[in-house]
Design an enzyme around this catalytic site. Structure first.
Site, PDB file in Angstrom:
ATOM      1  N   LYS A 115       0.717  -1.222   0.004  1.00  0.00           N
ATOM      2  CA  LYS A 115       0.059  -0.015  -0.035  1.00  0.00           C
ATOM      3  C   LYS A 115       0.903   1.344   0.034  1.00  0.00           C
ATOM      4  O   LYS A 115       0.311   2.429  -0.467  1.00  0.00           O
ATOM      5  CB  LYS A 115      -1.010  -0.074   1.021  1.00  0.00           C
ATOM      6  CG  LYS A 115      -1.879  -1.199   0.887  1.00  0.00           C
ATOM      7  CD  LYS A 115      -3.314  -1.274   1.961  1.00  0.00           C
ATOM      8  CE  LYS A 115      -4.113  -1.982   1.449  1.00  0.00           C
ATOM      9  NZ  LYS A 115      -3.762  -3.537   1.562  1.00  0.00           N
TER      10      LYS A 115
HETATM   11  C1  LIG Z   1      -4.729  -4.673   1.124  1.00  0.00           C
HETATM   12  C2  LIG Z   1      -3.610  -5.796   1.178  1.00  0.00           C
HETATM   13  C3  LIG Z   1      -4.146  -6.727   0.247  1.00  0.00           C
HETATM   14  C4  LIG Z   1      -5.370  -6.572  -0.739  1.00  0.00           C
HETATM   15  O1  LIG Z   1      -5.408  -5.606  -1.727  1.00  0.00           O
HETATM   16  P1  LIG Z   1      -6.834  -5.179  -2.352  1.00  0.00           P
HETATM   17  O2  LIG Z   1      -6.411  -4.107  -2.987  1.00  0.00           O
HETATM   18  O3  LIG Z   1      -7.657  -4.657  -1.070  1.00  0.00           O
HETATM   19  O4  LIG Z   1      -7.362  -6.173  -3.076  1.00  0.00           O
HETATM   20  C5  LIG Z   1      -3.476  -7.915  -0.111  1.00  0.00           C
HETATM   21  N1  LIG Z   1      -2.155  -8.064   0.776  1.00  0.00           N
HETATM   22  C6  LIG Z   1      -1.709  -7.082   1.874  1.00  0.00           C
HETATM   23  C7  LIG Z   1      -0.607  -7.478   2.446  1.00  0.00           C
HETATM   24  C8  LIG Z   1      -2.728  -6.215   1.958  1.00  0.00           C
HETATM   25  O5  LIG Z   1      -2.118  -4.909   2.471  1.00  0.00           O
END
Ligand SMILES: *Cc1c(COP(=O)(O)O)cnc(C)c1O
Length: 490
Positions: free
Chosen positions: A109
């Site tokens: 993220k």
């Molecule tokens: C947020 C997240 C996901 C999922 O991603 P999305 O965009 O919500 O589908 C998967 N793995 C990790 C470690 C995350 O932080």
């Protein structure tokens, strides 16, 4: 120009859409003519990450000047990632692993949440307003957003996470975040409760009027914000370019992307890359035991009326995947009426079923799979035994689901979304050592993993706790009012 997934006459410029997050009718902002942006393979395979970012942003952020885009990229990605490459690709067994976790909070993220504050401050610059970011998080978004927005001019941020629903490391990351403009709350309930609460606040007229009266706009750092999605498109192009540069594929070859999925933001960004011309064979939507998306892709019925499981991959513990709405918009060939109808059904009955034509449009490109806890752990153990590489609990879900396609000879890139050091207890347990204390598990993991622990996680245990409020869902509104007052006076 952007419009709502639920109504084509609700429109916004890129800057406006980034500031608002969600459209007034509760829909998500989409670019109706995305497929008309054609990026050919030869246009990007020889570019580096930031050059690709510039190319993509210049197409998607039509009201940003070239200079503004340059400044955003510099501001977001200069010295924030601890690797010389922002998104390196490693071959682990017969699968390419795209490591997206080398940013300040050790989750993918960061790629988007180091960028969003840059985009947002450019969008605010001429508006003479302040923006209060409201974000529900299943663990990783919250910290990455707080880190990205901390003490950024004219912005404030309130984060809501499920009480007892995140790992000890994730909890400490958020509880220790510094910054005059950040607040974080544990909400009694699960992630969906927190996310629903935030969505309600966005369409709460009285609250929005109150914010406006103080010169504050409510906005979102969740992946429903287009400013979150766009930076994620870049690494699909860059990982493809890496494989071409390394001679693993030829320019134009199609590859499979396997994506550990929760809110459907990450895999949707891949879909956008594909609509813009990236050669993709299939996307694999990988779910954990909360397999609502796997079932949807296989049956065409989205059914959120099911048990919610807390798993060892908490960032994927989601029953209502918001960004799926954007896929439906394109898969129905922009039929906003249909999309609005399904979303209404989802709201009223917790389920909806798409028509056969739309289902076919989706399954032509999307595969899916899910793993239970045991299979996820087994994958971490097997991969470590065979290669010495330690997958985190989310990346392991996607690796596990991708395996059969790689074994069948396909070129598969799996997205690795978090450092294993964020979930040390679960990872060590998968490797056969049950350790009660998460911090002890972290130091044990350090001793067996050849990849070092990111510095920010290694010193987290003894950092000072600055936030410790636990609230009921009903109290979220009051916390926002207080944050509006605080931001207005900052
Ligand atoms: C947020 C997240 C996901 C999922 O991603 P999305 O965009 O919500 O589908 C998967 N793995 C990790 C470690 C995350 O932080």
């Amino acid at each position: 120009m952007y419009n709502s997934t639920r109504c084509e006459t609700i429109t916004a410029t890129a800057k406006h859409a980034i500031l608002k997050g969600l459209a007034d009718d509760g829909g998500l902002f989409v670019m109706p003519n995305l497929e008309e942006i054609k990026i050919n393979v030869e246009d990007f395979v020889n570019l580096d990450y930031n050059e690709i970012a510039k190319l993509i942003f210049s197409k998607l952020l039509d009201d940003f000047s070239a200079e503004e885009i340059d400044e955003c990229i510099k501001g977001a990605y200069t010295n924030t990632f601890d690797n010389s490459e922002l998104a390196p690709v490693k071959k682990v067994g017969n699968i390419f692993v795209l490591e997206l976790y080398h940013g300040p909070t050790s989750a993918f993220k960061d790629v988007a949440l180091t960028m969003l504050p840059q985009l947002m401050s450019k969008s605010l610059a001429n508006a003479g307003k302040k923006a209060l970011i409201l974000t529900a998080t299943s663990g990783d978004t919250g910290k990455a957003a707080m880190n990205g927005f901390a003490d950024v001019d004219s912005t404030g941020i309130c984060v809501y996470y499920p009480h007892n629903g995140v790992s000890a490391v994730q909890h400490m990351q958020m509880a220790t975040q510094k910054g005059n403009n950040v607040d974080v709350f544990a909400v009694k309930g699960n992630f969906d409760d927190a996310q629903r609460g935030v969505k309600q606040l966005f369409v709460d007229e009285e609250l929005n009027d109150y914010a406006k009266s103080k010169g504050v706009e409510l906005s979102s750092a969740n992946s429903i914000n287009i400013g979150r999605l766009m930076p994620q498109i870049i690494y699909y192009f860059s990982s493809y370019a890496t494989l071409v540069k390394n001679g693993d594929i030829k320019a134009g070859d199609k590859v499979i992307y396997s994506v550990p999925t929760g809110n459907f933001g990450d895999v949707l960004a891949g879909y956008y890359a594909h609509l813009m011309g990236l050669p993709v064979d299939k996307f694999i939507v990988a779910s954990n035991k909360n397999d609502v998306l796997d079932e949807f892709i296989k049956t065409g019925t989205y059914d959120a009326n099911r048990e919610f499981y807390k798993t060892i991959s908490p960032s994927m513990d989601i029953l209502v995947s918001s960004n799926l709405e954007r896929l439906l918009y394109y898969a129905t060939d922009r039929n906003t009426e249909k999309v609005a109808g399904w979303m209404q059904e989802l709201k009223e009955n917790g389920e909806y079923t798409i028509d056969g034509v739309t289902k076919e449009a989706i399954t032509n490109l999307f595969l899916s799979g899910s793993t239970n806890e045991e299979a996820t752990k087994q994958t971490i153990a097997n991969v470590y035994k065979e290669t010495g590489y330690v997958l985190d609990t989310h990346s392991a879900v996607s690796y596990a689901v991708a395996k059969e396609y790689a074994d069948a000879g396909k070129t598969v890139i799996t997205l690795s979304t978090a450092s294993p050091y964020k979930f040390p207890q679960a990872v060590m347990s998968a490797l056969g050592e049950d350790i009660d204390d998460e911090w002890e598990a972290l130091s044990r993991l350090q001793s067996i993993n050849k990849d070092a622990c990111p510095a920010a996680l290694a010193c987290l245990k003894d950092a000072e706790i600055l936030h410790n409020k636990v609230i009921a869902k009903e109290e979220m509104r009051d916390t926002v009012r207080a944050a509006i007052d605080k931001l207005a006076n900052l």
